[in-house]
Design an enzyme around this catalytic site. Sequence first.
Site, PDB file in Angstrom:
ATOM      1  NE  ARG A  21      -2.740  -0.781   3.456  1.00 55.89           N
ATOM      2  CZ  ARG A  21      -2.745  -1.856   4.254  1.00 55.89           C
ATOM      3  NH1 ARG A  21      -3.185  -3.026   3.817  1.00 55.89           N
ATOM      4  NH2 ARG A  21      -2.343  -1.742   5.501  1.00 55.89           N
ATOM      5  CB  SER A  38      -2.515 -14.366   5.700  1.00 50.83           C
ATOM      6  OG  SER A  38      -3.178 -13.356   6.434  1.00 50.83           O
ATOM      7  CG  ASN A  41      -1.404 -18.854  14.485  1.00 51.80           C
ATOM      8  OD1 ASN A  41      -1.574 -19.886  15.117  1.00 51.80           O
ATOM      9  ND2 ASN A  41      -0.222 -18.413  14.123  1.00 51.80           N
ATOM     10  CB  CYS A  42      -6.237 -16.699  17.312  1.00 58.23           C
ATOM     11  SG  CYS A  42      -4.754 -15.687  17.436  1.00 58.23           S
ATOM     12  CB  THR A 273      17.676  -7.054  13.540  1.00 55.70           C
ATOM     13  OG1 THR A 273      18.352  -6.886  12.286  1.00 55.70           O
ATOM     14  CG2 THR A 273      16.291  -7.633  13.284  1.00 55.70           C
ATOM     15  CE1 TYR A 279      13.182  -1.241  10.099  1.00 50.68           C
ATOM     16  CE2 TYR A 279      14.252  -2.114   8.126  1.00 50.68           C
ATOM     17  CZ  TYR A 279      13.936  -1.047   8.951  1.00 50.68           C
ATOM     18  OH  TYR A 279      14.389   0.205   8.645  1.00 50.68           O
ATOM     19  CE1 TYR A 426     -27.119   1.487  33.559  1.00 50.00           C
ATOM     20  CE2 TYR A 426     -27.923   3.736  33.806  1.00 50.00           C
ATOM     21  CZ  TYR A 426     -28.068   2.385  34.026  1.00 50.00           C
ATOM     22  OH  TYR A 426     -29.151   1.910  34.711  1.00 50.00           O
ATOM     23  CE  LYS A 434     -22.802   5.510  42.312  1.00 50.24           C
ATOM     24  NZ  LYS A 434     -23.797   5.173  43.336  1.00 50.24           N
TER      25      LYS A 434
END
Lengths: 564, 564
Positions: A21, A38, A41-42, A273, A279, A426, A434
């Site tokens: 980009r 890509s 993973n989680c 690094t 990097y 709220y 609260k």
Amino acid sequence: MKVLIIGGVAGGATAAARLRRLNEKAEIIVFEKSGYVSYANCGLPYYIGGIIENKKALTLQTPASFKKRFNIDVRVNSEVLSINPKERTLFIKDLQSGKTYTESYDKLILSPGAKAIKPALPGIDSDKIFTLRTVEDTFRIRECIERQKPSSAVVVGGGFIGLEMAENLIQEQIHTTLLQRSSQVMPPLDYDMACQLHAYLRSQGLDLRLNSPIASYEEMADGIKIHLKDGTALETDMVLLAIGVSPDTQLAKEAGLTLGAKDAIVVDEHLQTSDKDIYAVGDAIQVSHFVSGLEAVIPLAGPANKQGRIAADNICGRQSTYQGSQGSSIIKLFDMTCASTGLNEKTAQAAGIKYDKVINFSPSHATYYPGASDMTIKTLFDTETGRILGSQIVGFDGVDKRVDVLATAIRGGMTGYDLAELELAYAPPFSSAKDPVNMVGFVIENILEGRVKQYHWEEIKELPQDGSVTLLDVRTESEYREGALAGSINIPLDSLRENLHQIEKNKPVYVNCYSGLRSYVAFRILSELGYCCYNLSGGYGFYEYILYDKSFDDTARHGCGVKI
Amino acid sequence: MKVLIIGGVAGGATAAARLRRLNEKAEIIVFEKSGYVSYANCGLPYYIGGIIENKKALTLQTPASFKKRFNIDVRVNSEVLSINPKERTLFIKDLQSGKTYTESYDKLILSPGAKAIKPALPGIDSDKIFTLRTVEDTFRIRECIERQKPSSAVVVGGGFIGLEMAENLIQEQIHTTLLQRSSQVMPPLDYDMACQLHAYLRSQGLDLRLNSPIASYEEMADGIKIHLKDGTALETDMVLLAIGVSPDTQLAKEAGLTLGAKDAIVVDEHLQTSDKDIYAVGDAIQVSHFVSGLEAVIPLAGPANKQGRIAADNICGRQSTYQGSQGSSIIKLFDMTCASTGLNEKTAQAAGIKYDKVINFSPSHATYYPGASDMTIKTLFDTETGRILGSQIVGFDGVDKRVDVLATAIRGGMTGYDLAELELAYAPPFSSAKDPVNMVGFVIENILEGRVKQYHWEEIKELPQDGSVTLLDVRTESEYREGALAGSINIPLDSLRENLHQIEKNKPVYVNCYSGLRSYVAFRILSELGYCCYNLSGGYGFYEYILYDKSFDDTARHGCGVKI
């Protein structure tokens, strides 16, 4: 400009897209050792448990889609064998064809991630022992479950992956035991907060065994036998090893890059690094902890993604800096949510930071609106300035919201006073006028201004038993009868004023209720009348989970349910 | 010390309890005109709709419980007829016995709240027209529904109470029409954000009629007829009037206290009125807006509660200040959630603040995990500093979390850069590795650094139609075919690079996609190649709701469903 990227998940994939980009003309090549780019993973544990049903949902991006959208050359099944920083080249092996070749770079981004730790125990290489890190691992485990229909499984390790796997195995109707070396699961929590999770996991059918280090594995004809260090053993159909990950930095090491703690790659604030053209981002790097300032290795997807963006920015000439990680993390286990951000007591102590702590017990929303559930929030703050250092939350609905508000407050350097003033949105289905986070602020403010003095559950056992102090329980009689602190007397809050004569004025009074709220009111009454008081932080309800955990542990370790 | 408090809900009740906690010996008396104290004000509509089933859930606190716990004398059904600031006395009428008496004070706290606005229209006093402010009002409406079983109802006014009432009436299977004077409901939202809510409410069965001011009411034998200013009329069984509230400050006015905008009570930062012994809190006071600094009247429960605490602090000698309100608010309507915090375009313009805005369209959590839904976030920021000025969110799951994170960021004076860096807690059930709030930050950062230039939906109609600009739609062909900007050409993003020859280089290119994400990538490709580009903020998806709203309005107003 030609940029090579090692690793095509999280940090690497983000860096690649951002690079494109920012620079339409750069040549960008991503090398990914696994067969997928890509990927989610989680989400991997949830595919194993069937919550995510479609394989394709995990692997939406492909080399073809990257090429089309970003004109990026993604090479999967491509292992980088070595980096030559002097020549600025990589030596790569195509794992399908076996061919090797060299590719040059102007800039290199390392996003190799971390690898599952496998301890050098006898029998560890059994093919009944699985680890979960890649899409391939996931399919392997799923296939094992589908084909062999195991009736029992043992998960080793109680971190994120271990716990999520345990949940998903139980969802699959597999009897699941979790073995944890230490006295608690979920390391981002302190022990006292983890106790609630322990109790909940047990209530959901998990055979949780704490303080259970393993000595060896022994493969059997129809399963695998796990020998514990305490001499006991248990047999199961499969083992899921999830005792943690370590930075996958062999390549970086061989290339001569500077490594730090846990062999993580050392980077500066631009994620550069020790070699100016290289990097590094993600689980493989060492970061500074946002709160303590200490060096840390924090393998989380959020930071990895942000780092990918920042590395790309810097390569494209934008001076972008990474401000450190604060370890914001969250896990859903059945209906429970555990979350944390910033420092806990363990990390604050290790950093030598002077802190105090408050325990709040709050409903997720106005209790008169259906569906409210309680959450426990433990918050550490700087005793000098009131700055919020970290927070841990265990509960159900609305935990994710409060941890994000607290994470934002920590990022903003806010104090307990600031939390008290936060104006959150709220309405009865969402919160209370609260909010729980405001309540955290109120309690911290009261402590900082000396309006309340606390004592903590760790101090209960140190209270003198010689009658020189008064333990006052201000819950109702029926609550008190079901269990109370040894030696405590019961005067319900609503009749305290009429019964002051029962409390000796010259002795310190240690007040408690269930959550700390009623006892705070009692504290105020008494201290306004000249008593010296202390309020039990978190109340008896918090302490009860700790008692339960301690009593449960021994029984659980020798309980039934799994073949011994 | 003797403290009198006028008003026993929200601010008044909080002040009373805090006073007691700070001062065990003070004499504290609360006068409440209605029959209930500290009741669940925000829960009232849900009792009418049957979501809250138990009357008692609304009125958990009683004068007896206040007496027991806090030794506070709460007098319900007690109307204060006048304040005599010179003598420091109140003149009170016991509404049950009719007796009047005088009570003196050292300090007085006014928490009279606001009253429902009733415009002076012919027929307005019909007993088929209800307003909702107190527990008594609630029971009255509930009783009417139970006894008369109305088949239709008209709600007048599209603010919080009006919308919540409409939802709850529909839940009760009552055909419900909502008449709104202006072109949008939910004033904290800008019109463009309200359009999504309009469409959703209509999909849930609400007969929503915008731009429909009322001329008069006419009571009929079996209902009530509402005459609109446009000459049409509609008949219904009952009317719920909810066109807003105004500060209930007649008493304060008669006592000579300084009043401000909307006759709200003027207070300083300690919430002290123009009389040093009188404090005021809640819906009746004028506050300074936290973001704009301008004087404002912001009747919300959260601020009222905080103010009650602060007034009590100051009375007890603690120098506590109120930093202003930012108008954080939220509403659940069926499954939709709308929330906002800080300034919207209307209030930013009124304050003369220079702002820019971004529209983000994000899933509530990782899309590969089941149950994700999209939300639209509109965020205003200061064009000079990037400081976040306000945010509005319309969506389903997870809206409450993001508005609270943004509210916290606003309190902390954070910028778009800060949002990009927030480290929020991520796991697939809760969020994405790049949280929607991070995405807001990314877009703001890109704008501030000139990496993207936007155009907004308001500008579409001003684009030259003479061929001097290119309108480029980068969605897929099938998306484009279902509706697109007039005069736009379609080149799907993934084939843009091969089709650049179709785009004239010397003309400005106005790019759009569905949400603004793909078109941002197109923008970057084109601008890197030397094109002058603009990206449609929020995309065609956002604009489509506005088109739909405009086309719907006229039909809806003259549609069927209610007797005309």
